[in-house]
Scaffold this active site. Structure first.
Site, PDB file in Angstrom:
ATOM      1  N   ASP A   1      46.651  15.124  20.844  1.00 45.69           N
ATOM      2  CA  ASP A   1      47.378  14.153  20.033  1.00 45.69           C
ATOM      3  C   ASP A   1      46.448  13.370  19.116  1.00 45.69           C
ATOM      4  O   ASP A   1      46.926  12.543  18.342  1.00 45.69           O
ATOM      5  CB  ASP A   1      48.150  13.184  20.943  1.00 45.69           C
ATOM      6  CG  ASP A   1      49.532  12.890  20.403  1.00 45.69           C
ATOM      7  OD1 ASP A   1      50.093  13.753  19.714  1.00 45.69           O
ATOM      8  OD2 ASP A   1      50.037  11.783  20.667  1.00 45.69           O
TER       9      ASP A   1
ATOM     10  N   ASP B   1      57.211   8.281  32.532  1.00 46.76           N
ATOM     11  CA  ASP B   1      57.460   9.085  33.721  1.00 46.76           C
ATOM     12  C   ASP B   1      58.612   8.521  34.554  1.00 46.76           C
ATOM     13  O   ASP B   1      59.448   9.275  35.060  1.00 46.76           O
ATOM     14  CB  ASP B   1      56.173   9.195  34.557  1.00 46.76           C
ATOM     15  CG  ASP B   1      55.479   7.853  34.715  1.00 46.76           C
ATOM     16  OD1 ASP B   1      56.014   6.833  34.247  1.00 46.76           O
ATOM     17  OD2 ASP B   1      54.384   7.820  35.317  1.00 46.76           O
TER      18      ASP B   1
END
Length: 985
Positions: free
Chosen positions: A288, A685
């Site tokens: 990224d 998450d």
């Protein structure tokens, strides 16, 4: 094999799949034309009436037409009493010759059957297996193997009642004691310290609620056991093509300066060398940061993998990350018998050291960025020179063409991915990168399962994927499992684990408790996903196998006849298989719906055909609104078993893969809202796992004996607090969002205790406010001479003693059933206070500012140089504002202890009684903050911190005693005579 033989084989296969599951899985009815007259055996006593014999004690002899002529005893429960067989009671303890089965071979088979029955008793109620290979029935020698292959791939192991029942009892007792304690505290205020009293009561009520949220999800803890040999027998038999499901593995990285490329390289190497069919594994590295350093390091890694992977598989080494393997301080020759192992190991170690030198050279080169930016070998500028504005990049390093090792064997696919980034777009950090990987992998490989790992989490157990497949590929329960979560284990932590980096209480107690409810929460790494669950699909509904055959066509595929449309009723059947689009209208013939024949097409394909037809009825426009505008990707979402079109060219797939990682692809779609990793929090998450559980999916917690994955953790105090700060900030963001478990998802598939666990994960940062106030009370009481508890009698004191003992008993029994060490449990308690008064407090205010005012704040960290030795980072001192609250609490309580003892010495013995409670309160706070004090003081020239602390306390107390005694003044033995100033004469 004729049709009746096929029906019997299917019935046998279904019953082996159902064996051990318990109720709710009835086998299909078989007519007399399908099943010949065979005797029924039982291991009960000989009797004329066998109706009272439990079904699980029945067995069936497979006739000779089922195989090559031999007979075989299989356990087969019969829920129906209408089977057209003549029962014969049989007592296995008697001589079988009296029943007409006197051959030696039959006796041996009977003994083998009894042995298997004993083994099956262990897994009787823990879920069934299924599947198997019908062709293996042709050889009688393969029957024992096939019998083993049909057994469950895993089983639940409940905690022994002798360990868990006392734990549950003490929880109930503690709850009762807590209720009486709070009643006493509320009904007995302290008039002269009303402010301190009301603050303490509010804090204690909040702590009680917090304890309930944390405790009751641990009510049903379980363990699990997997059977890798059965998995291999069923799906990966030697000499036959592997039927194991494919797995796409995602490795995420951002900044190579903070996440060293050698660490990422070790993770990738452990993936490429995993013990799994190479054509079933694909590794996607998500960069990224679009760093050329990561790209070049991955290129070097792919070349070194050609030598490393065959070495690992030839000698079966563990772990398969070279840095960790060569750093092991063990006897590496143990169990090694190959004569060339030592020579090849030395050569491989030299190769790895040369590989490290090349990586270090790349890192050194990247320290100074050229003014014109980086250029590639062909002279073109590197597309990622501008990190915030660059196109999408995909590079396949290892694949079907050229991806072979030094032995000529194929290697798993290795793909570099860097998604497009443009100014003005919200890229959603890690969650956005993971969703880009989901789409790229769906276009290129489309494996039905996905494993995501952080770049510092390598595969420590080469059979980790097989462990997960024991749950995912289970024919009975696998279709309802959204993910298999593995515990996180870490390397490089000091022996005492000063700051509870291992987080053992959470991974070994909390998650095992959730596994007994609806499954563990997703913790961000080391998790194998079902791709269909990530796509936002609901789990398959519970359906019952058909129980009757059609009178006109003998079809047993559905509850509706595919020829005449007549409905077959089964009074015992709770479910009926009926498509929603089938509308019954009035008709002259009862039971026959007036439906055009073209509406009946595909019904004979059963439930799977119906589900496929429902998917086909969705319009292309709805698909694009949900998944985005990519026909190739949309087509891949409809393939439950994964795979890509065989006629698709690699060039066209790569072009489509570039399209799906464009920064505008997710616009006007449900990505991040209902599909993939969910946006809206830095802890994506928790949200992702929560959405899956709300839809009705369940997750599984897998704890193999050898840890599946290992990673690195920050062992420095400041870094550890910043890690906890990030987690707490994400929880605050979820609390203030629409996905808050307090009000989201009611009436869905989320269970009550599972909801309590999710509420606890987003509420705990708010505990920092009462915790900070409560830890300040002891110092205030010692300095002011007041206390939060009034003078109590002996009866009231019993509630204080009972509460204190119940807290201790809960901890001891929790340690007993979980196997967690008392030192690990105590470290967790200490860091709960340290993190609560520092990181959680700042996260709460930072989250409120970010969500309510749109102000994003950050903390700067400065550090000083550490020594170059093991655990040197542990002693680094990095100043940050997070250290201010706990430091203040420590100083206040230490000063309060000194002042309280001084006051008691000055006021005489009568002051020591009220002082005891205050001192106990203050020492409780100091003991919990002790690891923080050690980190704050650093190494102190290797002088133990406990010596420094106690030296200060003792010196202060002795000084006060010295002043009180004052030995230099003369002692008076008689009355003290003073001149009053009055004249008496």
């Amino acid at each position: 094999m004729d049709r009746s033989g096929q029906h019997i084989a299917e019935a046998m296969l279904h019953e082996h799949m159902s064996y051990g599951r318990g109720g709710g899985h009835d086998m299909p009815h078989m007519t007399s034309t399908m099943l010949p007259q065979v005797p029924l055996l039982t291991n009960g006593p000989e009797s004329e009436d066998i109706s009272g014999i439990p079904p699980e004690h029945h067995a069936l002899i497979i006739p000779s037409f089922m195989g090559s002529g031999g007979k075989r005893v299989h356990p087969l429960p019969y829920p129906e009493s209408q089977l057209p067989v003549q029962p014969r009671p049989l007592d296995p303890s008697k001589d079988l010759a009296s029943y007409g089965y006197g051959s030696v071979a039959w006796k041996e088979r009977m003994e083998n059957w009894k042995t298997r029955q004993d083994k099956l008793a262990l897994v009787k109620s823990d879920g069934g297996g299924g599947g198997g290979y019908g062709e293996g029935m042709d050889d009688d020698d393969d029957l024992p193997i096939m019998d083993e292959a049909r057994q469950p791939l895993s089983r639940k192991i409940p905690i022994p009642s002798s360990r868990i029942n006392p734990y549950r009892m003490i929880i109930v007792i503690r709850l009762v004691v807590l209720a009486f304690f709070l009643r006493f505290r509320i009904l007995n205020p302290v008039p002269d310290a009303f402010g301190l009293w009301i603050v303490s009561v509010i804090c204690e009520v909040w702590f009680a609620v917090s304890w309930i949220l944390d405790q009751f999800p641990k009510w049903l803890p379980i363990n699990r056991e997997t059977y890798l040999d059965r998995l291999s027998l069923r799906y990966d038999r030697e000499g036959k093509p592997s039927e194991l499901a494919a797995v796409d593995i995602f490795v995420s990285t951002v900044d190579p300066m903070k996440e060293p490329p050698i660490v990422t390289a070790n993770t990738v190497l452990s993936i490429l060398a995993v013990d799994y069919p190479v054509d079933k594994v694909s590794c996607y590295v998500s960069d990224d940061g679009a760093a050329m350093l990561t790209f070049e390091a991955l290129s070097e890694t792919s070349e070194f993998a050609r030598k490393w992977v065959p070495f690992c598989k030839k000698f079966c080494i563990e772990p398969r990350a070279p840095e960790m393997y060569f750093a092991q301080k063990i006897d590496y020759l143990k169990d090694k018998v190959h004569p060339s192992f030592v020579r090849e190991r030395r050569a491989m170690k030299r190769e790895y050291e040369e590989f490290k030198v090349r990586i270090n050279g790349l890192v050194a080169k990247a320290q100074k960025v050229p003014e014109e930016g980086w250029t590639m070998q062909d002279g073109t500028p590197w597309p990622g020179n501008n990190v915030r504005d660059h196109p999408g990049m995909i590079q396949v390093f290892l694949g079907h063409s050229g991806g072979v090792d030094t032995d000529g064997n194929h290697l798993p696919r290795l793909v570099y991915v860097s998604r497009e980034k443009r100014p003005g777009h919200n890229h959603h950090k890690k969650a956005g990168a993971m969703n880009a990987c989901v789409r790229v992998s769906a276009v290129l490989t489309n494996a039905p399962y996905i494993l995501n790992l952080d770049c510092d989490h390598y595969i420590n157990n080469s059979k980790a994927l097989r462990e997960a497949m024991c749950f995912m590929m289970d024919p009975a329960a696998g279709k309802k499992i959204c993910y298999v979560q593995f515990p996180q284990r870490f390397d490089g932590i000091d022996r005492h684990d000063r700051y509870a980096n291992n987080n053992t209480v959470f991974f070994d107690i909390n998650l095992r408790g959730l596994d007994g409810i609806q499954g563990p929460v997703y913790v961000g790494t080391g998790c194998v996903f079902n791709r269909q669950a990530l796509y936002g699909y609901d789990p398959p509904k519970k359906t019952k196998p058909p129980s009757r055959s059609c009178n006109c066509c003998s079809s047993i595929l559905c509850s509706w006849c595919c020829c005449c449309g007549s409905r077959k009723k089964n009074k015992k059947s709770k479910f009926s298989i009926k498509p929603k689009f089938w509308k019954r209208k009035k008709s002259s013939k009862k039971g026959i719906p007036d439906v055009p024949m073209h509406k009946l097409e595909g019904i004979e394909e059963g439930v799977e055909g119906i589900e496929s037809e429902r998917s086909a009825l969705m319009s292309q426009k709805n698909f694009e609104k949900k998944f985005g505008q990519s026909p190739v990707f949309i087509a891949s979402t409809l393939l439950e078993k994964g795979g890509v079109p065989p006629n698709a060219s690699p060039a066209s797939l790569l072009k489509e893969a570039i399209h799906v990682i464009s920064c505008g692809y997710e616009d006007k779609s449900e990505w991040g809202k209902e599909i993939g990793w969910i946006y809206g929090s830095v802890t994506e998450d928790i949200l992702t796992g929560f959405k899956m559980h709300v839809r009705g999916w369940r997750s599984v917690y897998c704890m193999p004996q050898r840890p599946a994955f290992k990673g690195s953790a920050p062992i420095n105090l400041t870094d550890r607090l910043h890690q906890v700060l990030r987690w707490a900030l994400g929880s605050v963001e979820i609390f203030l969002s629409r996905h808050c478990p307090l009000w989201y998802g009611y009436g869905s598939g989320l269970k009550g205790l599972e909801r309590l666990a999710y509420v606890n994960t987003i509420v705990y940062p708010w505990t920092s406010l009462p915790l900070l106030a409560y830890c300040s009370l002891p110092a205030i009481c010692l300095l002011s001479g007041k206390f939060i508890v009034p003078t109590i009698d002996s009866y009231a004191s019993l509630w204080f003693i009972a509460l204190f003992l119940s807290i201790i008993a809960t901890g001891i029994l929790e340690i007993r059933w979980s196997g967690v060490g008392i030192d690990e449990w105590w470290r967790n308690e200490q860091f709960w206070v340290i993190g609560g008064v520092s990181a959680h407090l700042f996260a709460l205010f930072q989250g409120l500012l970010k969500v309510l005012a749109g102000v994003d704040t950050s903390f700067t960290v400065t550090s000083k140089q550490a020594d170059d030795e093991e655990f040197a980072e542990l002693y680094q001192f990095k100043w940050t504002t997070l250290l201010i609250p706990p430091t203040t609490l420590l100083i206040l309580n230490i000063v309060g202890v000194i002042a309280g003892i001084s006051d008691a010495i000055n006021n005489g013995y009568q002051s020591w009684g009220p002082l005891f409670g205050k001192l106990f309160f203050a020492i409780w706070v100091i003991m919990h903050l002790y690891p923080f004090l050690k980190g704050l003081m650093g190494r102190q020239n290797r002088t133990p911190t406990i010596v420094v602390v106690w030296s200060i306390l003792l010196a202060s107390i002795l000084s006060l005693l010295w002043v009180r005694v004052n030995p230099f003044l003369p002692k008076q033995t008689g009355p003290l005579l003073e001149e009053c100033g009055l004249r008496c004469d």
